[in-house]
Design a protein around this motif. Structure first.
Motif, mmCIF file in Angstrom:
data_model
loop_
_atom_site.group_PDB
_atom_site.id
_atom_site.type_symbol
_atom_site.label_atom_id
_atom_site.label_comp_id
_atom_site.label_asym_id
_atom_site.label_seq_id
_atom_site.Cartn_x
_atom_site.Cartn_y
_atom_site.Cartn_z
ATOM 1 N N TRP A 1 7.457 2.131 6.497
ATOM 2 C CA TRP A 1 6.653 1.948 5.284
ATOM 3 C C TRP A 1 7.345 2.548 4.053
ATOM 4 O O TRP A 1 7.728 3.715 4.066
ATOM 5 N N HIS A 2 7.527 1.713 3.025
ATOM 6 C CA HIS A 2 8.155 2.107 1.760
ATOM 7 C C HIS A 2 9.528 2.751 1.973
ATOM 8 O O HIS A 2 9.872 3.752 1.344
ATOM 9 N N MET B 1 0.803 -1.190 0.000
ATOM 10 C CA MET B 1 0.000 0.000 0.000
ATOM 11 C C MET B 1 0.859 1.273 0.000
ATOM 12 O O MET B 1 1.958 1.241 0.471
ATOM 13 N N LYS B 2 0.369 2.352 -0.510
ATOM 14 C CA LYS B 2 -0.860 2.799 -1.037
ATOM 15 C C LYS B 2 -1.163 4.224 -0.646
ATOM 16 O O LYS B 2 -0.285 4.950 -0.309
ATOM 17 N N GLU C 1 0.504 -5.510 -6.402
ATOM 18 C CA GLU C 1 -0.174 -4.505 -5.570
ATOM 19 C C GLU C 1 0.632 -3.212 -5.502
ATOM 20 O O GLU C 1 0.079 -2.126 -5.454
ATOM 21 N N ASP C 2 1.960 -3.363 -5.451
ATOM 22 C CA ASP C 2 2.786 -2.243 -4.976
ATOM 23 C C ASP C 2 3.650 -1.606 -6.069
ATOM 24 O O ASP C 2 4.700 -1.043 -5.781
ATOM 25 N N ASP D 1 5.405 -5.146 4.538
ATOM 26 C CA ASP D 1 4.492 -4.745 3.455
ATOM 27 C C ASP D 1 4.498 -5.785 2.334
ATOM 28 O O ASP D 1 4.970 -5.527 1.222
HETATM 29 ZN ZN LIG Z 1 3.233 -0.964 -0.054
#
Ligand SMILES: [Zn+2]
Length: 337
Positions: free
Chosen positions: A309-310, A1-2, A186-187, A153
């Motif tokens: 995240w990321h 995500m996102k 998804e990513d 993730d």
């Molecule tokens: Zn992600």
């Protein structure tokens, strides 16, 4: 995500502003210090093994970042399918050539593992298994074009599903069927550094869109639970807005199950904003009421999805076994209730 549409911007504590990106570990989430939760807990079903789920997370990371079209991606996909087969599931691989925002052809494989394939009453449990190609939320811009290891993730959600599948094979008392679906692609969503494109939100969750548009199994599950970033240290899972909109009954069911399983402190009865994730096409295109279990860090300056995240720091070091257990035992509680 996102993408998260922040409806509830947490107040940043003054201390948090001054400290490092790893300062936002969230609240204490021990189950032992919540007397009410323990007193009312009535766990059902087999015991989720957090060490096993942790090992399944590490095993995926051992392939390297599972970036679309890479060898690590291909090999890890075969490993995931093999593990579900080993645990007695019927596995199909839904392959497609999907188009990334930048025109890249993405060799996508949704891995669909059915427990009790003949059962007419089914529940969907899903997560994405690909890694983000770019650490575009990293505090150091030199890392923005490096791939994300995606221990949390990506790998964490698949690991929780594998451990549940392992438990179901050993238990054999569950009469309903479970469709474990590992979404691909998804990513690959629009990176923050990409200025030549407009982010319309539809560059994400490509595998889930394909699954929902080309529904691959005979029986539609009654409802679904998406697991996204379910192993982070300090994680808490607030009620996500799209889930409340599309599947309010499932939200109630899952948050009650968390209480009953003894992990209510991980699932506050509070709202965490709206997230564009794999559950959106599953709700909108497949018509399966599906919720998203996804963390919310109201006080984290780096991201409301948490500090790593990321970034290049989404690694095993920041995976917490007890978070995996809280989510896994909650899903088992839902399946056996
Ligand atoms: Zn992600």
């Amino acid at each position: 995500m996102k993408t998260r549409i922040k409806l509830f911007l947490g107040c940043l504590a003054a201390a948090a502003l001054a400290t490092s990106v790893f300062s936002c570990k969230g609240k204490s989430t021990s189950t032992d210090n919540n007397a009410d939760t323990v007193a009312t807990a009535k766990p059902v079903g087999p015991k989720f093994n957090p060490d096993s789920a942790y090992a399944f997370t590490a095993a995926q990371c051992a392939f390297g970042p599972r970036v679309m079209n890479s060898e690590a991606h291909e090999k890890c996909g075969q490993w995931i399918a093999g593990k579900f087969r080993q645990y007695g599931c019927t596995v199909q691989e839904q392959k497609a050539d999907l188009k990334g925002y930048d025109g890249t052809t993405l060799k996508s494989t949704n891995i669909i593992a059915q427990f009790n394939p003949e059962a007419q009453q089914r529940v969907l449990v899903c997560a994405h298994w690909d890694s983000r190609p770019w650490a575009d939320n990293d505090p150091d811009s030199a890392n923005h074009r490096k791939p994300v290891m995606a221990a949390n993730d990506g790998a964490s959600g698949v690991a929780v599903m594998l451990e549940i599948a392992r438990q179901l094979q050993a238990d054999s008392t569950l009469n309903i069927g479970v469709d474990f679906v590992c979404f691909d692609a998804e990513d690959w969503g629009l990176p923050q550094w990409e200025t030549g494109y407009q982010d319309t939100g539809d560059t994400w969750a490509l595998g889930a869109h394909y699954y929902a548009e080309n529904f691959p199994t005979a029986v539609k599950p009654m409802f679904g639970i998406l697991l996204d970033m379910v192993g982070g240290e300090g994680a808490q899972f607030y009620r996500e807005g799209m889930s409340k909109q599309f599947a309010p009954d499932v939200v109630s069911r899952v948050w009650s199950a968390a209480q009953a399983a003894g992990f209510g402190s991980y699932f506050p009865e509070s709202d965490g904003g709206m997230v564009t994730d794999d559950h959106v096409p599953v709700n909108q295109k497949a018509g399966i009421p599906t919720i998203d279990i996804i963390p919310y860090y109201p006080d984290c300056q780096a991201s409301s999805f948490g500090p790593v995240w990321h970034t290049v720091n989404d690694t095993m070091e920041h995976i917490d076994k007890t978070t995996l257990q809280a989510v896994g035992q909650t899903v088992i509680q839902v399946l056996f209730s």
